[in-house]
Design a protein around this motif. Structure first.
Motif, PDB file in Angstrom:
ATOM      1  N   SER A  68      36.053  41.946  34.733  1.00  6.53           N
ATOM      2  CA  SER A  68      35.462  41.673  36.045  1.00  6.53           C
ATOM      3  C   SER A  68      36.507  41.779  37.149  1.00  6.53           C
ATOM      4  CB  SER A  68      34.768  40.310  36.069  1.00  6.53           C
ATOM      5  OG  SER A  68      35.698  39.274  35.866  1.00  6.53           O
ATOM      6  N   GLN A 122      39.358  37.567  41.534  1.00  3.59           N
ATOM      7  CA  GLN A 122      37.992  38.040  41.298  1.00  3.59           C
ATOM      8  C   GLN A 122      36.981  37.264  42.123  1.00  3.59           C
ATOM      9  OE1 GLN A 122      35.000  36.887  39.628  1.00  3.59           O
ATOM     10  NE2 GLN A 122      34.097  38.910  39.878  1.00  3.59           N
ATOM     11  N   SER A 156      29.091  39.680  37.349  1.00  3.28           N
ATOM     12  CA  SER A 156      29.803  40.466  36.329  1.00  3.28           C
ATOM     13  C   SER A 156      30.612  39.572  35.400  1.00  3.28           C
ATOM     14  CB  SER A 156      30.703  41.509  36.988  1.00  3.28           C
ATOM     15  OG  SER A 156      31.807  40.911  37.635  1.00  3.28           O
ATOM     16  N   ARG A 157      31.238  38.548  35.960  1.00  3.73           N
ATOM     17  CA  ARG A 157      32.089  37.686  35.142  1.00  3.73           C
ATOM     18  C   ARG A 157      31.257  36.801  34.221  1.00  3.73           C
ATOM     19  NH1 ARG A 157      34.357  32.757  36.866  1.00  3.73           N
ATOM     20  NH2 ARG A 157      35.764  32.018  35.275  1.00  3.73           N
ATOM     21  N   THR A 184      36.180  44.261  40.290  1.00  3.85           N
ATOM     22  CA  THR A 184      36.312  43.781  41.664  1.00  3.85           C
ATOM     23  C   THR A 184      37.394  44.559  42.412  1.00  3.85           C
ATOM     24  OG1 THR A 184      35.582  41.583  40.990  1.00  3.85           O
ATOM     25  CG2 THR A 184      36.750  41.737  43.076  1.00  3.85           C
TER      26      THR A 184
END
Length: 196
Positions: free
Chosen positions: A188, A133, A155-156, A192
């Protein structure tokens, strides 16, 4: 292009405050101390991955600009494999020796060691996906796609983890705080992969 890493640092500060608040609410001081240890271990595992990501970005960016797409793919693949190998080694260490790792930080407080060992195995459950990721999000920064890079980078730590930290503990208590990490990591990584 630098907005993505800057935003990640701001998000990390916000996330730290939210995580500590949730830990205090649902687990108290022992939970805060235990997760502090877990986060330190996570950072130690992620530092080489971040280094691989930062080292691969100029190679990817240069070859992308030169339209050497074969080299771009090869560099991305190698960086993702190396990052995944490191995260997998970290995952195996936290699976095989969770108590011994926590005891490196504090061997006298039994409650802290017990919670820390449990938190280490739960919060870092999706660690093998994190290397991919990070490198995948870094790819978009390297090729000048700042919007995608910022979204995937955040996002993570922000887009997925914050809602998980706000929702899961209401139903699962302290276990929900711990499960928020692997849930955000899995989602996430899927995002990705989809973008790539």
């Amino acid at each position: 292009i630098g907005v993505a890493p800057f935003s990640m640092q701001i998000a990390a500060c916000f996330l730290s405050a939210l995580l500590n608040h949730s830990l205090l609410t649902y687990g108290g001081d022992t939970a805060i101390s235990g997760m502090g240890i877990v986060i330190c271990i996570q950072i130690l595992i992620l530092m080489p991955i971040i280094g691989i990501n930062q080292g691969a970005q100029p190679i990817i960016g240069y070859n992308y600009g030169a339209r050497a797409h074969g080299r771009v793919k090869a560099a991305l693949k190698r960086a993702a494999l190396a990052a995944t190998a490191i995260s997998l080694l970290g995952f195996l260490a936290t699976r095989l020796f969770p108590t011994a790792i926590i005891r490196l930080f504090n061997h006298t407080d039994r409650a802290l060691v017990a919670f820390g060992s449990h938190a280490l195995t739960v919060f870092l459950f999706a660690l093998p996906l994190v290397g991919f990721q990070i490198v995948g999000a870094g790819y978009f920064q390297a090729v000048g796609k700042a919007r995608q890079a910022m979204f995937l980078t955040l996002s993570r730590q922000l887009v997925l983890l914050v809602p998980a930290l706000l929702i899961l503990p209401r139903f699962l208590g302290l276990q929900g705080v711990l499960l928020a990490g692997p849930l955000a990591d899995c989602l996430s990584a899927i995002l990705t992969g989809t973008f790539l």
